[in-house]
Design an enzyme around this catalytic site. Structure first.
Site, PDB file in Angstrom:
ATOM      1  N   SER A 112       0.837  -1.200   0.000  1.00  9.58           N
ATOM      2  CA  SER A 112       0.000   0.000   0.000  1.00  9.58           C
ATOM      3  C   SER A 112       0.871   1.249   0.000  1.00  9.58           C
ATOM      4  O   SER A 112       1.898   1.301   0.689  1.00  9.58           O
ATOM      5  CB  SER A 112      -0.887  -0.010   1.256  1.00  9.58           C
ATOM      6  OG  SER A 112      -1.364   1.290   1.526  1.00  9.58           O
ATOM      7  N   GLN A 133       0.061  -0.870  -4.792  1.00 13.22           N
ATOM      8  CA  GLN A 133      -1.277  -0.253  -4.751  1.00 13.22           C
ATOM      9  C   GLN A 133      -1.177   1.215  -4.370  1.00 13.22           C
ATOM     10  O   GLN A 133      -0.567   1.557  -3.359  1.00 13.22           O
ATOM     11  CB  GLN A 133      -2.148  -1.002  -3.736  1.00 13.22           C
ATOM     12  CG  GLN A 133      -3.516  -0.371  -3.509  1.00 13.22           C
ATOM     13  CD  GLN A 133      -3.563   0.504  -2.270  1.00 13.22           C
ATOM     14  OE1 GLN A 133      -2.995   0.157  -1.254  1.00 13.22           O
ATOM     15  NE2 GLN A 133      -4.244   1.645  -2.354  1.00 13.22           N
ATOM     16  N   LEU A 134      -1.837   2.055  -5.172  1.00 11.36           N
ATOM     17  CA  LEU A 134      -1.770   3.506  -4.951  1.00 11.36           C
ATOM     18  C   LEU A 134      -3.105   4.082  -4.500  1.00 11.36           C
ATOM     19  O   LEU A 134      -4.153   3.781  -5.074  1.00 11.36           O
ATOM     20  CB  LEU A 134      -1.371   4.201  -6.267  1.00 11.36           C
ATOM     21  CG  LEU A 134      -1.132   5.705  -6.155  1.00 11.36           C
ATOM     22  CD1 LEU A 134       0.158   6.004  -5.411  1.00 11.36           C
ATOM     23  CD2 LEU A 134      -1.094   6.355  -7.541  1.00 11.36           C
ATOM     24  N   TYR A 135      -3.051   4.928  -3.463  1.00 12.54           N
ATOM     25  CA  TYR A 135      -4.145   5.863  -3.175  1.00 12.54           C
ATOM     26  C   TYR A 135      -3.772   7.152  -3.885  1.00 12.54           C
ATOM     27  O   TYR A 135      -2.686   7.700  -3.655  1.00 12.54           O
ATOM     28  CB  TYR A 135      -4.265   6.123  -1.679  1.00 12.54           C
ATOM     29  CG  TYR A 135      -4.961   5.028  -0.906  1.00 12.54           C
ATOM     30  CD1 TYR A 135      -6.044   4.352  -1.441  1.00 12.54           C
ATOM     31  CD2 TYR A 135      -4.547   4.689   0.379  1.00 12.54           C
ATOM     32  CE1 TYR A 135      -6.698   3.354  -0.720  1.00 12.54           C
ATOM     33  CE2 TYR A 135      -5.188   3.698   1.106  1.00 12.54           C
ATOM     34  CZ  TYR A 135      -6.263   3.041   0.552  1.00 12.54           C
ATOM     35  OH  TYR A 135      -6.902   2.066   1.256  1.00 12.54           O
ATOM     36  N   THR A 161      -6.903   1.349  -5.874  1.00 14.22           N
ATOM     37  CA  THR A 161      -8.023   0.932  -5.018  1.00 14.22           C
ATOM     38  C   THR A 161      -9.117   1.976  -5.191  1.00 14.22           C
ATOM     39  O   THR A 161      -8.875   3.175  -5.034  1.00 14.22           O
ATOM     40  CB  THR A 161      -7.571   0.825  -3.546  1.00 14.22           C
ATOM     41  OG1 THR A 161      -6.654  -0.261  -3.448  1.00 14.22           O
ATOM     42  CG2 THR A 161      -8.746   0.558  -2.626  1.00 14.22           C
ATOM     43  N   ARG A 170     -14.855   4.680  10.857  1.00 13.63           N
ATOM     44  CA  ARG A 170     -14.500   3.437  11.574  1.00 13.63           C
ATOM     45  C   ARG A 170     -14.731   3.717  13.052  1.00 13.63           C
ATOM     46  O   ARG A 170     -13.912   4.355  13.716  1.00 13.63           O
ATOM     47  CB  ARG A 170     -13.037   3.089  11.317  1.00 13.63           C
ATOM     48  CG  ARG A 170     -12.604   3.265   9.858  1.00 13.63           C
ATOM     49  CD  ARG A 170     -12.540   2.002   9.092  1.00 13.63           C
ATOM     50  NE  ARG A 170     -12.281   2.258   7.683  1.00 13.63           N
ATOM     51  CZ  ARG A 170     -11.068   2.266   7.115  1.00 13.63           C
ATOM     52  NH1 ARG A 170      -9.987   2.015   7.849  1.00 13.63           N
ATOM     53  NH2 ARG A 170     -10.934   2.478   5.820  1.00 13.63           N
ATOM     54  N   LYS A 215      -8.861  -2.586  -7.676  1.00 12.94           N
ATOM     55  CA  LYS A 215      -9.267  -3.222  -6.404  1.00 12.94           C
ATOM     56  C   LYS A 215     -10.446  -2.468  -5.809  1.00 12.94           C
ATOM     57  O   LYS A 215     -10.378  -1.241  -5.653  1.00 12.94           O
ATOM     58  CB  LYS A 215      -8.091  -3.209  -5.426  1.00 12.94           C
ATOM     59  CG  LYS A 215      -8.414  -3.757  -4.037  1.00 12.94           C
ATOM     60  CD  LYS A 215      -7.149  -3.883  -3.199  1.00 12.94           C
ATOM     61  CE  LYS A 215      -7.396  -4.490  -1.844  1.00 12.94           C
ATOM     62  NZ  LYS A 215      -7.968  -3.567  -0.862  1.00 12.94           N
ATOM     63  N   HIS A 239     -13.057  -3.836   0.700  1.00  9.45           N
ATOM     64  CA  HIS A 239     -12.077  -3.288   1.639  1.00  9.45           C
ATOM     65  C   HIS A 239     -12.229  -3.939   3.026  1.00  9.45           C
ATOM     66  O   HIS A 239     -12.025  -3.302   4.056  1.00  9.45           O
ATOM     67  CB  HIS A 239     -12.287  -1.763   1.741  1.00  9.45           C
ATOM     68  CG  HIS A 239     -11.020  -0.971   1.840  1.00  9.45           C
ATOM     69  ND1 HIS A 239     -10.489  -0.276   0.803  1.00  9.45           N
ATOM     70  CD2 HIS A 239     -10.161  -0.753   2.880  1.00  9.45           C
ATOM     71  CE1 HIS A 239      -9.393   0.357   1.186  1.00  9.45           C
ATOM     72  NE2 HIS A 239      -9.162   0.068   2.449  1.00  9.45           N
ATOM     73  N   ARG A 242     -14.519  -2.189   5.492  1.00 12.04           N
ATOM     74  CA  ARG A 242     -13.999  -0.988   6.177  1.00 12.04           C
ATOM     75  C   ARG A 242     -14.424   0.296   5.491  1.00 12.04           C
ATOM     76  O   ARG A 242     -14.116   1.366   5.941  1.00 12.04           O
ATOM     77  CB  ARG A 242     -12.469  -1.062   6.221  1.00 12.04           C
ATOM     78  CG  ARG A 242     -11.966  -2.256   6.970  1.00 12.04           C
ATOM     79  CD  ARG A 242     -10.511  -2.546   6.690  1.00 12.04           C
ATOM     80  NE  ARG A 242      -9.598  -1.603   7.298  1.00 12.04           N
ATOM     81  CZ  ARG A 242      -9.177  -1.655   8.545  1.00 12.04           C
ATOM     82  NH1 ARG A 242      -9.614  -2.615   9.344  1.00 12.04           N
ATOM     83  NH2 ARG A 242      -8.320  -0.781   9.014  1.00 12.04           N
ATOM     84  N   GLY A 271     -11.881 -10.482   1.535  1.00 18.04           N
ATOM     85  CA  GLY A 271     -12.975 -10.107   2.429  1.00 18.04           C
ATOM     86  C   GLY A 271     -13.385 -11.270   3.313  1.00 18.04           C
ATOM     87  O   GLY A 271     -14.163 -12.123   2.892  1.00 18.04           O
TER      88      GLY A 271
HETATM   89  C1  LIG Z   1      -5.574  -2.495   8.825  1.00 14.34           C
HETATM   90  C2  LIG Z   1      -5.979  -2.495   7.383  1.00 14.34           C
HETATM   91  C3  LIG Z   1      -5.470  -1.527   6.527  1.00 14.34           C
HETATM   92  C4  LIG Z   1      -5.811  -1.549   5.166  1.00 14.34           C
HETATM   93  N1  LIG Z   1      -5.234  -0.642   4.310  1.00 14.34           N
HETATM   94  C5  LIG Z   1      -5.481  -0.731   2.973  1.00 14.34           C
HETATM   95  C6  LIG Z   1      -4.764   0.081   2.045  1.00 14.34           C
HETATM   96  O1  LIG Z   1      -3.902   0.877   2.411  1.00 14.34           O
HETATM   97  N2  LIG Z   1      -5.081  -0.080   0.740  1.00 14.34           N
HETATM   98  C7  LIG Z   1      -6.030  -0.950   0.280  1.00 14.34           C
HETATM   99  O2  LIG Z   1      -6.281  -1.056  -0.913  1.00 14.34           O
HETATM  100  N3  LIG Z   1      -6.685  -1.743   1.149  1.00 14.34           N
HETATM  101  C8  LIG Z   1      -6.435  -1.667   2.465  1.00 14.34           C
HETATM  102  N4  LIG Z   1      -7.075  -2.522   3.341  1.00 14.34           N
HETATM  103  C9  LIG Z   1      -8.017  -3.512   2.810  1.00 14.34           C
HETATM  104  C10 LIG Z   1      -7.294  -4.826   2.502  1.00 14.34           C
HETATM  105  O3  LIG Z   1      -6.384  -4.672   1.455  1.00 14.34           O
HETATM  106  C11 LIG Z   1      -8.293  -5.932   2.127  1.00 14.34           C
HETATM  107  O4  LIG Z   1      -9.078  -5.495   1.055  1.00 14.34           O
HETATM  108  C12 LIG Z   1      -9.196  -6.348   3.285  1.00 14.34           C
HETATM  109  O5  LIG Z   1      -8.512  -6.278   4.507  1.00 14.34           O
HETATM  110  C13 LIG Z   1      -9.694  -7.777   3.054  1.00 14.34           C
HETATM  111  O6  LIG Z   1     -10.511  -8.200   4.075  1.00 14.34           O
HETATM  112  P1  LIG Z   1     -10.004  -9.095   5.319  1.00 14.34           P
HETATM  113  O7  LIG Z   1      -9.284  -8.140   6.232  1.00 14.34           O
HETATM  114  O8  LIG Z   1     -11.273  -9.561   5.929  1.00 14.34           O
HETATM  115  O9  LIG Z   1      -9.096 -10.151   4.782  1.00 14.34           O
HETATM  116  C14 LIG Z   1      -6.723  -2.519   4.694  1.00 14.34           C
HETATM  117  C15 LIG Z   1      -7.227  -3.482   5.566  1.00 14.34           C
HETATM  118  C16 LIG Z   1      -6.859  -3.488   6.891  1.00 14.34           C
HETATM  119  C17 LIG Z   1      -7.399  -4.577   7.785  1.00 14.34           C
END
Ligand SMILES: Cc1cc2nc3c(=O)[nH]c(=O)nc-3n(C[C@H](O)[C@H](O)[C@H](O)COP(=O)(O)O)c2cc1C
Length: 360
Positions: A112, A133-135, A161, A170, A215, A239, A242, A271
């Site tokens: 990330s 992966q870029l924001y 993403t 959150r 994504k 995500h 989230r 997920g």
């Molecule tokens: C603590 C945390 C930080 C995350 N940060 C990013 C991020 O910076 N970029 C992104 O594309 N997804 C981010 N995600 C989403 C994850 O890449 C992923 O899509 C998601 O966690 C999958 O679900 P799971 O946690 O149930 O496996 C984050 C997830 C978590 C738990």
């Protein structure tokens, strides 16, 4: 002296319990939490818990191959470490630790852009199969510079993403007053992310040859548009629940997306994936790879790099057992006919995959 990790962690349940006791309340809530009512988080598990297996028997499963291909590279399992921002709050070394574990075990890592120690240093930390992966926090020239750096540092694909047009609430973090150390940096320029459209996807495809992953696709309509734009990987994700609350579980939308995409792009999913059997379910439906989000954080939280390696070993054990008991020796033999809809046996939530937790 501590017992070796193979002795200390004989189940994934023990990994989760160790992470729970090691992590301070703020980082724990950040890792585990979801948006608002956390309905999407529970629906991710619900979708997985609502699929049962249809095992076939007497098929000689004395040799099982649980390796897979990831962007044409051989990897040890059909999984990737999903991008996690702020991993440095969960484990010393942040993304570099995740990279070391990925390389040691043999799975890919998606880095990330909001994770320390950053693109170059993470690439230098370990020789792993990596994607970036870029924001989006700047204009087209700003994005192009990230693409160049990703390419120069051996990242094999580039990811936008797209489920983050707004940053969600959150509530575990808000109620716990957890101030994310990286938040100010992450929020600067967020208007560029909000302003993204398919135009930027088209522009990327016209200009760059690094394969593109989108994504955060959650509908068949958007998957079709991504295919029309020549996107190489459609990454079905909400995500981890989230971002948008009250969405469907990602595994629930996966079949219709796979049906529409056919073989015009690779489809990855994440997920709620916590167990080997979960991974096997996604592959049986037709996904090529499964992202591990929270499980990555839990493995690192349990015992750093070796903790994540051990997590992956346990996941591999579970996958191999599951394949054998389904009567297949490789993923190519898995089909949707190995699955059937069934009511969940427990109330699904993040920890329904770990029923012994309360007793550990
Ligand atoms: C603590 C945390 C930080 C995350 N940060 C990013 C991020 O910076 N970029 C992104 O594309 N997804 C981010 N995600 C989403 C994850 O890449 C992923 O899509 C998601 O966690 C999958 O679900 P799971 O946690 O149930 O496996 C984050 C997830 C978590 C738990």
């Amino acid at each position: 002296m501590n017992a070796p990790l193979t002795e200390q962690f004989q189940t994934l349940q023990e990994i989760v319990a160790a992470a729970r006791s090691n992590l301070a309340p703020g980082p724990w809530s950040y890792l585990i939490g979801g948006a608002e009512t956390e309905t999407t988080v529970r629906r991710n598990r619900m979708a997985l818990d609502s699929l049962a297996f249809r095992p076939r028997v007497l098929r000689d499963v004395s040799r099982i191959d649980s390796s897979s291909l990831f962007l044409r590279q051989k990897v040890r399992l059909p999984v990737l470490l999903a991008p996690i921002g702020g991993l440095e709050s969960i484990v010393e070394g942040g993304a570099a630790s995740a990279a070391r574990a990925a390389a040691q075990f043999g799975v890919p890592q998606m880095l990330s852009s909001v994770c320390q120690p950053g693109l170059e240093q993470t690439a230098a930390a370990a020789d792993t199969v990596r994607v970036f992966q870029l924001y989006v926090r700047g204009d087209d020239a700003w994005t192009d510079d990230w693409v160049r750096r990703a390419k120069d540092n051996g990242y094999r694909a580039f990811c936008f993403t797209v489920d983050v047009a707004a940053y969600s609430r959150r509530e575990r973090d808000i109620v716990g007053r957890f101030v994310k150390p990286w938040r100010a940096r992450a929020i600067e320029g967020a208007v560029f992310q909000a302003g993204l459209s398919w135009d930027q996807v088209k522009r990327y495809k016209d200009k760059h040859d690094l394969p593109l992953i989108i994504k955060g696709i959650a509908t068949v309509e958007d998957a079709e548009i991504a295919v029309q734009h020549g996107v190489e990987v459609i990454y079905v994700s909400n995500h981890g629940g989230r971002q948008l609350d009250h969405g469907l579980g990602s595994t629930a939308v996966l079949p219709e997306i796979l049906k529409a995409v056919k073989d015009k792009a690779e489809v990855w999913v994440d997920g709620g994936y916590m167990r080997g059997s979960d991974v096997v379910k996604a592959i049986a439906l037709g996904a090529k790879a499964v992202g591990l989000g929270r499980l990555t954080g839990l493995g690192l939280g349990a015992a750093g790099v070796p903790g994540l390696v051990r997590t992956l070993e346990l996941l591999e054990d579970e996958i191999r057992i599951c394949l054998g008991l389904l009567g297949v020796t490789s993923y190519a033999e898995l089909t949707p006919a190995h699955l059937v809809a069934a009511p969940p046996a427990n109330a699904p939530d993040t920890f329904s995959a770990f029923p012994l937790l309360t007793r550990l």
